[in-house]
Motif scaffolding. Sequence first.
Motif, short mmCIF file in Angstrom:
data_model
loop_
_atom_site.label_atom_id
_atom_site.label_comp_id
_atom_site.label_asym_id
_atom_site.label_seq_id
_atom_site.Cartn_x
_atom_site.Cartn_y
_atom_site.Cartn_z
N ASP A 33 -4.20 -2.94 -8.74
CA ASP A 33 -3.23 -3.42 -7.90
C ASP A 33 -1.92 -3.78 -8.79
O ASP A 33 -0.80 -3.37 -8.38
CB ASP A 33 -3.57 -4.92 -7.10
N CYS B 213 -0.42 -0.52 -9.66
CA CYS B 213 0.41 0.07 -8.44
C CYS B 213 1.76 -0.34 -8.14
O CYS B 213 2.41 -0.07 -7.58
CB CYS B 213 -0.59 0.25 -7.37
N GLU C 232 0.70 7.16 -12.61
CA GLU C 232 0.13 5.75 -12.14
C GLU C 232 -1.55 6.14 -12.06
O GLU C 232 -2.46 5.38 -12.56
CB GLU C 232 0.35 5.68 -10.64
N CYS D 9 -5.36 2.87 -1.97
CA CYS D 9 -4.63 3.33 -3.32
C CYS D 9 -4.34 4.58 -3.30
O CYS D 9 -3.15 5.14 -3.79
CB CYS D 9 -5.44 2.68 -4.61
N ASN E 180 -0.62 6.83 -3.04
CA ASN E 180 -0.38 7.62 -4.11
C ASN E 180 0.04 8.83 -3.77
O ASN E 180 1.25 9.46 -4.25
CB ASN E 180 -1.37 7.62 -5.35
#
Length: 201
Positions: free
Chosen positions: A64, A67, A76, A121, A125
């Motif tokens: 987290d 991100c 990332e 996630c 992304n």
Amino acid sequence: MKEKILEKATDMFLNLGFKSVTMDDLANEMGISKKTIYSHFKNKTHLIEESTTQLFCTVSEGIDHICSLGKNPIEELYSIKKFALMHLKDEKSSPQYQLQKYYPKIHESIKEQQYEKMQECVVVNIKRGIELEIYRENLNIDFVSRIYFSGVTSIKDQRLFPISKFPIATLMDEYLEYHLRGIVTPKGRKILNTIINSNHE
């Protein structure tokens, strides 16, 4: 004391494997009695449940945080991979495999949580990558996110990828590159090549 036991147990499980570490080993390593351990954890299975849950929370919080930094999506994914490897001690003792084999219920529960976390996630992304024109705009986001999770899970299967042949750090690098090369645009490929080249230096 409970926190100290949990911390030491997690460290030992990751370095030596969930099946390999006994309650005697843990007590000896900490210089305490088994009775002390059992006053906090009713049995080894309970200790493993708490240990894997805590580890999952630690890794999730770290992801987290990564991100939230607003890095470009390719960078990332490399940061997340590096962070996960650091926390999972390179998985030299294949704890994931031991967990799956000897504690299948705990393994399934953690896998479900990992799936939910990664889905959320990876979907974000991919969407960001498409917006920034570094991922192809015609991607089926749902498919790509699921196939990515499926791959990340499969490369941990030692029957498919024995550690003697495929060291985990190299395997994760190769899988991430394989995933990204399938979804990047020419603009994204330049970023990817730069990251790969700087990692090889």
